[in-house]
Design a protein around this motif. Structure first.
Motif, mmCIF file in Angstrom:
data_model
loop_
_atom_site.group_PDB
_atom_site.id
_atom_site.type_symbol
_atom_site.label_atom_id
_atom_site.label_comp_id
_atom_site.label_asym_id
_atom_site.label_seq_id
_atom_site.Cartn_x
_atom_site.Cartn_y
_atom_site.Cartn_z
ATOM 1 N N VAL A 149 29.388 28.002 25.691
ATOM 2 C CA VAL A 149 28.060 27.395 25.693
ATOM 3 C C VAL A 149 27.136 28.078 26.700
ATOM 4 N N VAL A 150 27.656 28.429 27.872
ATOM 5 C CA VAL A 150 26.817 29.049 28.896
ATOM 6 C C VAL A 150 26.612 30.536 28.659
ATOM 7 N N GLY A 151 27.188 31.062 27.589
ATOM 8 C CA GLY A 151 26.919 32.443 27.208
ATOM 9 C C GLY A 151 27.903 33.482 27.670
ATOM 10 N N LEU A 152 29.056 33.053 28.160
ATOM 11 C CA LEU A 152 30.052 34.036 28.578
ATOM 12 C C LEU A 152 30.680 34.709 27.348
ATOM 13 N N PRO A 153 30.987 35.996 27.451
ATOM 14 C CA PRO A 153 31.617 36.707 26.316
ATOM 15 C C PRO A 153 33.090 36.333 26.199
ATOM 16 N N THR A 154 33.365 35.182 25.628
ATOM 17 C CA THR A 154 34.724 34.647 25.616
ATOM 18 C C THR A 154 35.712 35.557 24.878
ATOM 19 N N ARG A 155 35.257 36.207 23.810
ATOM 20 C CA ARG A 155 36.170 37.098 23.081
ATOM 21 C C ARG A 155 36.555 38.296 23.943
ATOM 22 N N ALA A 156 35.554 38.839 24.666
ATOM 23 C CA ALA A 156 35.840 39.969 25.554
ATOM 24 C C ALA A 156 36.760 39.535 26.691
ATOM 25 N N LEU A 157 36.564 38.337 27.213
ATOM 26 C CA LEU A 157 37.432 37.825 28.266
ATOM 27 C C LEU A 157 38.853 37.630 27.740
ATOM 28 N N HIS A 158 38.959 37.139 26.526
ATOM 29 C CA HIS A 158 40.271 36.901 25.909
ATOM 30 C C HIS A 158 41.059 38.204 25.796
ATOM 31 N N TYR A 159 40.445 39.200 25.187
ATOM 32 C CA TYR A 159 41.152 40.460 24.985
ATOM 33 C C TYR A 159 41.264 41.259 26.275
ATOM 34 N N GLY A 160 40.348 41.044 27.195
ATOM 35 C CA GLY A 160 40.470 41.691 28.501
ATOM 36 C C GLY A 160 41.687 41.192 29.245
ATOM 37 N N LEU A 161 41.948 39.893 29.156
ATOM 38 C CA LEU A 161 43.127 39.320 29.807
ATOM 39 C C LEU A 161 44.414 39.847 29.164
ATOM 40 N N LEU A 162 44.394 39.985 27.843
ATOM 41 C CA LEU A 162 45.552 40.533 27.148
ATOM 42 C C LEU A 162 45.793 41.995 27.553
ATOM 43 N N ALA A 163 44.705 42.755 27.681
ATOM 44 C CA ALA A 163 44.837 44.158 28.074
ATOM 45 C C ALA A 163 45.403 44.274 29.485
ATOM 46 N N MET A 164 44.913 43.458 30.408
ATOM 47 C CA MET A 164 45.419 43.498 31.781
ATOM 48 C C MET A 164 46.882 43.063 31.839
ATOM 49 N N LEU A 165 47.242 42.095 31.012
ATOM 50 C CA LEU A 165 48.641 41.666 30.940
ATOM 51 C C LEU A 165 49.535 42.825 30.483
ATOM 52 N N SER A 166 49.075 43.539 29.463
ATOM 53 C CA SER A 166 49.864 44.642 28.927
ATOM 54 C C SER A 166 50.043 45.762 29.943
ATOM 55 N N VAL A 167 48.963 46.129 30.631
ATOM 56 C CA VAL A 167 49.074 47.243 31.585
ATOM 57 C C VAL A 167 49.888 46.840 32.809
ATOM 58 N N MET A 168 49.864 45.558 33.187
ATOM 59 C CA MET A 168 50.680 45.133 34.318
ATOM 60 C C MET A 168 52.161 45.171 33.974
ATOM 61 N N VAL A 169 52.505 44.846 32.741
ATOM 62 C CA VAL A 169 53.899 44.979 32.318
ATOM 63 C C VAL A 169 54.328 46.438 32.416
ATOM 64 N N VAL A 170 53.426 47.348 32.020
ATOM 65 C CA VAL A 170 53.707 48.776 32.132
ATOM 66 C C VAL A 170 53.911 49.175 33.596
ATOM 67 N N ALA A 171 53.065 48.650 34.472
ATOM 68 C CA ALA A 171 53.164 48.986 35.893
ATOM 69 C C ALA A 171 54.470 48.511 36.500
ATOM 70 N N MET A 172 55.037 47.446 35.962
ATOM 71 C CA MET A 172 56.256 46.879 36.531
ATOM 72 C C MET A 172 57.537 47.389 35.880
ATOM 73 N N LEU A 173 57.407 48.229 34.862
ATOM 74 C CA LEU A 173 58.589 48.697 34.147
ATOM 75 C C LEU A 173 59.580 49.398 35.056
ATOM 76 N N SER A 174 59.095 50.320 35.897
ATOM 77 C CA SER A 174 60.007 51.119 36.718
ATOM 78 C C SER A 174 60.591 50.327 37.879
ATOM 79 N N SER A 175 59.964 49.220 38.230
ATOM 80 C CA SER A 175 60.429 48.476 39.397
ATOM 81 C C SER A 175 61.300 47.285 39.022
ATOM 82 N N VAL A 176 60.769 46.354 38.249
ATOM 83 C CA VAL A 176 61.539 45.153 37.909
ATOM 84 C C VAL A 176 61.938 45.098 36.448
ATOM 85 N N GLY A 177 61.457 46.037 35.630
ATOM 86 C CA GLY A 177 61.889 46.101 34.249
ATOM 87 C C GLY A 177 61.206 45.100 33.333
#
Length: 274
Positions: free
Chosen positions: A168-196
């Motif tokens: 309602v206040v005009g935030l780009p909710t779709r961009a926020l949604h997929y941005g969070l998914l993208a950050m989740l994916s890259v963080m899993v990549v960052a942790m692969l060599s350390s915690v798997g």
């Protein structure tokens, strides 16, 4: 006493382990808060398992493993979202099917090719074998995710607490949604060599869950608590694994689990006295 505290820092491989633990602790803690608030804890589990086929395909194609892992993580997230939006199946069911399917596919693919990839290292990490490339990768990804979340934390806060109001206040909710998914994916990549793959989910859930128990209605404080918990748990886990001669990544997970149990017990005692 001083020697007990400092001796693990005298070894190069332990210094690298402490460094990468700290590098992934901060961004994963910030991200975990929004995953907990959004009810996406299972999403972190799903993405962490779903990257395995991407890793195998990237290895076969001679591409950087990080590209395959990221592509597979995003494919899992987008597929789960599409199925949920176009069916009556609930999110946790969709994620369970997609996660198990892609993880099973990755295991089958890995057993069908001749590779020097160590399945144990992929699943559980090899934090004591961390070198400069892994440190640079984790540091770069961690810095980017941390910066993105610090800049947009208020938007993500509103999006997490009240998606309708955010729209309602005009935030780009779709961009926020997929941005969070993208950050989740890259963080899993960052942790692969350390915690798997498997243990990374603990760092993506436990700090936010603990912080939510302590500061459920103040997002700024919740983020700060999550970072402190994640950092202290990661450093303590690495230090403790040196002295008890245990696997480092699982020790970190056990420390965070113990903190969660202690926090939960303390909150229950407080509520009982109120």
């Amino acid at each position: 006493m001083i020697q007990i505290l400092t001796e693990p820092f005298a070894y190069g491989f332990m210094q690298n382990a402490f460094a990468i633990a700290a590098l992934i602790a901060v961004p994963s803690a910030l991200l975990s808060c929004f995953l907990v608030l959004r009810g996406w804890s299972l999403m972190g589990d799903a993405v962490s398992h779903a990257v395995l086929p991407g890793i195998v395909l990237a290895y076969v194609a001679g591409l950087p493993l990080i590209l395959g892992a990221f592509a597979a993580g995003m494919f899992c997230s987008l597929t789960a979202g599409f199925v949920q939006d176009n069916s009556r199946v609930k999110q946790d069911t969709v994620l369970g099917v997609v996660m198990s399917g892609m993880f099973g596919l990755g295991i089958v693919m890995l057993t069908q090719i001749s590779t020097d990839l160590h399945l144990d290292h992929v699943l559980f990490g090899n934090i004591l074998g961390t070198g400069a490339p892994e440190l640079w990768r984790a540091g770069g990804i961690g810095l980017a995710v941390t910066a993105a979340l610090l800049v947009t934390w208020r938007d993500y806060g509103l999006f997490s607490f009240d998606p309708v109001q955010a729209r309602v206040v005009g935030l780009p909710t779709r961009a926020l949604h997929y941005g969070l998914l993208a950050m989740l994916s890259v963080m899993v990549v960052a942790m692969l060599s350390s915690v798997g793959i498997i243990l990374s989910v603990a760092l993506l859930i436990a700090p936010g869950a603990i912080a939510y128990l302590i500061a459920p209605r103040r997002l700024g404080r919740m983020l700060a608590v999550a970072v402190m918990v994640s950092l202290s748990g990661a450093i303590l886990g690495v230090w403790l694994s040196f002295w008890i001669d245990s696997a480092t990544a699982p020790t970190i997970v056990l420390v965070l689990t113990a903190i969660f149990v202690a926090t939960f017990a303390f909150r229950q005692i407080q509520l009982a006295r109120a």
